[in-house]
Design a protein around this motif. Structure first.
Motif, short mmCIF file in Angstrom:
data_model
loop_
_atom_site.label_atom_id
_atom_site.label_comp_id
_atom_site.label_asym_id
_atom_site.label_seq_id
_atom_site.Cartn_x
_atom_site.Cartn_y
_atom_site.Cartn_z
N ALA A 8 0.82 -1.22 0.00
CA ALA A 8 0.00 0.00 0.00
C ALA A 8 0.86 1.27 0.00
CB ALA A 8 -0.93 0.00 1.21
N GLY A 9 2.20 1.09 -0.08
CA GLY A 9 3.09 2.24 -0.16
C GLY A 9 3.72 2.67 1.14
N PHE A 10 3.60 1.85 2.19
CA PHE A 10 4.16 2.18 3.50
C PHE A 10 5.35 1.26 3.77
CE2 PHE A 10 -0.37 3.15 3.47
CZ PHE A 10 -0.34 4.52 3.74
N GLU A 11 6.51 1.68 3.34
CA GLU A 11 7.70 0.82 3.32
C GLU A 11 8.36 0.68 4.69
OE1 GLU A 11 8.59 -0.78 0.68
OE2 GLU A 11 7.44 0.22 -0.91
N THR A 12 8.11 1.59 5.62
CA THR A 12 8.85 1.58 6.89
C THR A 12 8.01 1.10 8.07
OG1 THR A 12 8.29 3.90 7.36
CG2 THR A 12 10.29 3.47 6.08
N PHE A 13 6.86 0.53 7.81
CA PHE A 13 5.96 0.12 8.89
C PHE A 13 6.61 -0.93 9.79
CE2 PHE A 13 2.21 -2.63 10.17
CZ PHE A 13 1.76 -1.77 11.17
N CYS A 14 6.54 -0.70 11.10
CA CYS A 14 7.05 -1.65 12.08
C CYS A 14 6.05 -1.74 13.23
CB CYS A 14 8.43 -1.24 12.59
SG CYS A 14 9.19 -2.48 13.66
N PRO A 15 5.17 -2.75 13.22
CA PRO A 15 4.11 -2.80 14.23
C PRO A 15 4.63 -3.07 15.63
CG PRO A 15 4.16 -4.83 12.96
CD PRO A 15 5.13 -3.88 12.30
N GLN A 16 4.00 -2.43 16.60
CA GLN A 16 4.31 -2.67 18.01
C GLN A 16 3.22 -3.46 18.72
OE1 GLN A 16 4.63 1.61 18.69
NE2 GLN A 16 6.65 1.28 19.59
N ALA A 17 2.03 -3.47 18.14
CA ALA A 17 0.89 -4.13 18.78
C ALA A 17 0.10 -4.88 17.73
CB ALA A 17 0.00 -3.09 19.46
N GLU B 297 -3.37 5.97 18.85
CA GLU B 297 -1.95 5.82 18.55
C GLU B 297 -1.30 7.18 18.29
OE1 GLU B 297 -4.48 2.57 17.85
OE2 GLU B 297 -4.37 4.32 16.52
N ASP B 298 -0.02 7.28 18.57
CA ASP B 298 0.73 8.51 18.33
C ASP B 298 1.69 8.31 17.17
OD1 ASP B 298 1.57 11.11 18.70
OD2 ASP B 298 3.10 10.57 20.17
N ALA B 299 1.20 7.68 16.10
CA ALA B 299 2.02 7.40 14.94
C ALA B 299 1.18 7.55 13.68
CB ALA B 299 2.62 6.00 15.04
N PRO B 300 0.70 8.76 13.40
CA PRO B 300 -0.22 8.94 12.27
C PRO B 300 0.41 8.62 10.91
CG PRO B 300 0.53 11.06 13.11
CD PRO B 300 0.98 10.03 14.09
N GLU B 301 1.74 8.54 10.86
CA GLU B 301 2.40 8.22 9.60
C GLU B 301 2.36 6.73 9.30
OE1 GLU B 301 5.18 7.38 12.81
OE2 GLU B 301 3.87 9.07 12.38
N SER B 302 1.96 5.92 10.28
CA SER B 302 1.94 4.47 10.11
C SER B 302 0.53 3.98 9.80
CB SER B 302 2.46 3.78 11.38
OG SER B 302 3.83 4.06 11.57
N PRO B 303 0.40 2.96 8.94
CA PRO B 303 -0.92 2.46 8.58
C PRO B 303 -1.45 1.45 9.58
CG PRO B 303 0.74 1.20 7.42
CD PRO B 303 1.48 2.26 8.23
N ILE B 304 -2.68 1.04 9.37
CA ILE B 304 -3.29 -0.10 10.05
C ILE B 304 -3.28 -1.26 9.06
CG2 ILE B 304 -5.36 -0.99 11.17
CD1 ILE B 304 -4.21 1.36 12.67
N VAL B 305 -2.91 -2.44 9.54
CA VAL B 305 -2.97 -3.65 8.71
C VAL B 305 -3.91 -4.63 9.39
CG1 VAL B 305 -1.70 -5.58 7.72
CG2 VAL B 305 -0.64 -3.32 7.80
N SER B 306 -4.99 -5.02 8.71
CA SER B 306 -6.03 -5.84 9.29
C SER B 306 -6.20 -7.14 8.51
CB SER B 306 -7.35 -5.05 9.30
OG SER B 306 -8.41 -5.83 9.81
N VAL B 307 -6.17 -8.28 9.22
CA VAL B 307 -6.27 -9.60 8.60
C VAL B 307 -7.53 -10.30 9.12
CG1 VAL B 307 -5.14 -11.84 8.28
CG2 VAL B 307 -3.75 -9.76 8.50
N SER B 308 -8.33 -10.86 8.22
CA SER B 308 -9.54 -11.58 8.59
C SER B 308 -9.32 -13.08 8.49
CB SER B 308 -10.70 -11.19 7.66
OG SER B 308 -11.10 -9.86 7.87
#
Length: 221
Positions: free
Chosen positions: A110-119, A139-150
């Protein structure tokens, strides 16, 4: 708020943009479903599901738990992230390395190359459970996306705009589907319609949802 009742993706299940920075990846986790559920069970053995309450005292219909450095929690004190499980006083179970890698790969599409999830929030939907329209704003990281898996029983995902009055689209999510939203869509309202009565060979009558999030700024640990 207007809801578009047509399922926009029933005919062609191919990657589709839901908005700027928002991407639907049908079958994105299809090959990993059984392993993901096995790893979910391992997390539950350390941090069982619980039915949290809103600050106003209403119980969520969805049961949940967490893994990773931080976990989401809600009670009379408000919505927040905690480094320890309030039920046990112990650190949340670690997030499997494969989950981190997978979430990063999905975010990159989706174009977010630096995403590193903490939770990773792990939600369990029984028949009739739902998630009302809301923004993920704890969250205090508006530059990071949400990734959701069903995983498991199919659900209707509601994806709106940055205000409650914006048009809401309904997207059918099958087991193994992934949705990523960030950038200009990071604070879009979203939710899940009440889960129908159905059975899935992997999860029985339930739907599971793994939601990967960055909680603090990207340059934080």
């Amino acid at each position: 708020m207007p809801i578009v009742m047509d399922d926009l993706f029933s005919a062609a299940r191919v990657p589709e943009k839901l908005g700027p920075g928002a991407l639907f990846l049908p079958g994105g986790a299809a090959a990993l479903q059984e392993k993901l559920m096995t790893q979910v069970e391992a997390v539950l053995a350390q941090a069982p599901l619980r039915q949290l309450m809103t600050p106003g005292g209403r119980r969520f219909s969805v049961r949940m738990t967490n893994c990773g450095a931080l976990g989401w929690h809600s009670d009379a004190a408000g919505y927040r992230y905690e480094s320890c499980d309030p039920l046990s006083g112990k650190a949340w179970p670690p997030m499997p390395e494969e989950w981190i890698t997978f979430a990063q790969e999905c975010a990159a599409q989706a174009g977010f190359e630096t995403f590193c999830p903490q939770a990773c929030l792990i939600n369990c939907y029984a028949p009739g459970a739902r998630m009302g329209l809301h923004q993920d704003s704890d969250e205090d990281a508006p530059e990071s996306p949400i990734v959701s898996v069903s995983l498991g029983v199919a659900a209707q995902f509601l994806f709106g705009g940055t205000s409650r009055t914006k048009r809401v689209r309904k997207v059918s999510l099958l087991s193994g589907d992934v949705v990523v939203w960030g950038g200009a869509s990071r604070f879009n309202y979203h939710g899940v319609a009440p889960l129908g009565v159905d059975m899935h060979p992997l999860t029985g009558a339930y739907r599971w949802n793994l939601t990967f999030r960055r909680v603090t700024a990207e340059d934080s640990p």
